[in-house]
Design a protein around this motif. Sequence first.
Motif, PDB file in Angstrom:
ATOM      1  N   UNK A   1       2.185 -64.883  11.916  1.00  0.00           N
ATOM      2  CA  UNK A   1       1.232 -64.083  11.184  1.00  0.00           C
ATOM      3  C   UNK A   1       1.880 -63.521   9.930  1.00  0.00           C
ATOM      4  N   UNK A   2       1.071 -63.268   8.919  1.00  0.00           N
ATOM      5  CA  UNK A   2       1.573 -62.759   7.655  1.00  0.00           C
ATOM      6  C   UNK A   2       2.039 -61.321   7.826  1.00  0.00           C
ATOM      7  N   UNK A   3       3.192 -60.972   7.237  1.00  0.00           N
ATOM      8  CA  UNK A   3       3.644 -59.589   7.240  1.00  0.00           C
ATOM      9  C   UNK A   3       2.611 -58.755   6.512  1.00  0.00           C
ATOM     10  N   UNK A   4       2.256 -57.621   7.094  1.00  0.00           N
ATOM     11  CA  UNK A   4       1.272 -56.763   6.475  1.00  0.00           C
ATOM     12  C   UNK A   4       1.958 -55.642   5.728  1.00  0.00           C
ATOM     13  N   UNK A   5       1.345 -55.191   4.706  1.00  0.00           N
ATOM     14  CA  UNK A   5       1.851 -54.050   3.983  1.00  0.00           C
ATOM     15  C   UNK A   5       1.427 -52.764   4.665  1.00  0.00           C
ATOM     16  N   UNK A   6       1.866 -51.626   4.110  1.00  0.00           N
ATOM     17  CA  UNK A   6       1.552 -50.333   4.701  1.00  0.00           C
ATOM     18  C   UNK A   6       0.045 -50.125   4.717  1.00  0.00           C
ATOM     19  N   UNK A   7      -0.476 -49.789   5.888  1.00  0.00           N
ATOM     20  CA  UNK A   7      -1.892 -49.503   6.003  1.00  0.00           C
ATOM     21  C   UNK A   7      -2.746 -50.718   6.225  1.00  0.00           C
ATOM     22  N   UNK A   8      -2.200 -51.925   6.162  1.00  0.00           N
ATOM     23  CA  UNK A   8      -2.970 -53.133   6.363  1.00  0.00           C
ATOM     24  C   UNK A   8      -2.895 -53.570   7.821  1.00  0.00           C
ATOM     25  N   UNK A   9      -3.935 -54.306   8.244  1.00  0.00           N
ATOM     26  CA  UNK A   9      -3.956 -54.796   9.624  1.00  0.00           C
ATOM     27  C   UNK A   9      -2.829 -55.794   9.838  1.00  0.00           C
ATOM     28  N   UNK A  10      -2.273 -55.795  11.019  1.00  0.00           N
ATOM     29  CA  UNK A  10      -1.191 -56.706  11.358  1.00  0.00           C
ATOM     30  C   UNK A  10      -1.480 -57.298  12.728  1.00  0.00           C
ATOM     31  N   UNK A  11      -1.212 -58.589  12.875  1.00  0.00           N
ATOM     32  CA  UNK A  11      -1.531 -59.278  14.122  1.00  0.00           C
ATOM     33  C   UNK A  11      -0.353 -60.131  14.559  1.00  0.00           C
ATOM     34  N   UNK A  12      -0.125 -60.179  15.891  1.00  0.00           N
ATOM     35  CA  UNK A  12       0.917 -61.039  16.424  1.00  0.00           C
ATOM     36  C   UNK A  12       2.322 -60.544  16.176  1.00  0.00           C
ATOM     37  N   UNK A  13       2.479 -59.273  15.893  1.00  0.00           N
ATOM     38  CA  UNK A  13       3.792 -58.721  15.592  1.00  0.00           C
ATOM     39  C   UNK A  13       4.464 -58.197  16.848  1.00  0.00           C
TER      40      UNK A  13
END
Length: 289
Positions: A15-27
């Motif tokens: 999954x794409x690294x998310x920035x601060x405040x963004x949704x994150x998946x599979x981390x």
Amino acid sequence: RPAGAAALPGGGAAPVESGEGEAQTGHVIVAGYGDGARRLVRVLRDARVPQVVLTLSPAGASEAELQGLRVIPGDYTRAHTLELAGIETAAAVVVADDEPEMAERAVAAARMSGDPGLKIFARTRSAGHVRALVEAGADRVVLEEVESAARLAVHVLGASGVAPEWIEEQVEALRADGLGVARADRPGEDGTGLPTVRLSDEQLRSSTCSHTGEAREVVAGSRGCEACLKTGDSWVHLRVCMTCGHVGCCDSSKNKHASAHFRASQHPIVRSWEPGEDWAWCYVDDVLL
């Protein structure tokens, strides 16, 4: 793979690294930032697995941020902190706190806050603490006295979908740094903290092996290769004797202690004691069960 997903070594997608405040998946959420967590974080970063570090230590938070990691300072035994870390969409949580009570509370909080399929890993320095962590909700507990960051990395990377071939490369690299590996699993029914091992009904009914009558439900004799642990040596894979519970290293290991045990004892059947493997082998009949 999904648009924008990063390719993993050996195949698959991260999954794409998310920035601060963004949704994150599979981390992966790493709760605690001691020495073991630092080693795991490096492996996850090399595998390009997104991760979030939770820590109560201001110095640890600053260090992790300087490494370019996403950090959330706060109490990871609280649901709110875990929610900020995106536990609802995480692939795994690793509880790496040295304080037993804190670790138990963190595991329990993660189990209550996360998806039912969330993988939770924990580490402890005490064999007596394994059962409490499992009862709190851990899927697997790493006993640090005999199992290093190498085996923990195998479990976490596997839960994150990293290609097995690349995982093995990382394990070998960690071993080269002098980190031996062993296995810690759920406690056995005898309360020793050592797992019970058995053959399946199908294996016991095998028509190709004439020695299944000598196989029993056994309690593994150790969390790693018994002979290698005594000498401080390392191994590749583990095998359990299905007659007496002896744990030895495989024939791909330099010492081949499982085969040596068979030659000395004539106990015919061993079972793999690697994550996700349930096959067995009869030395006498030379057949796979």
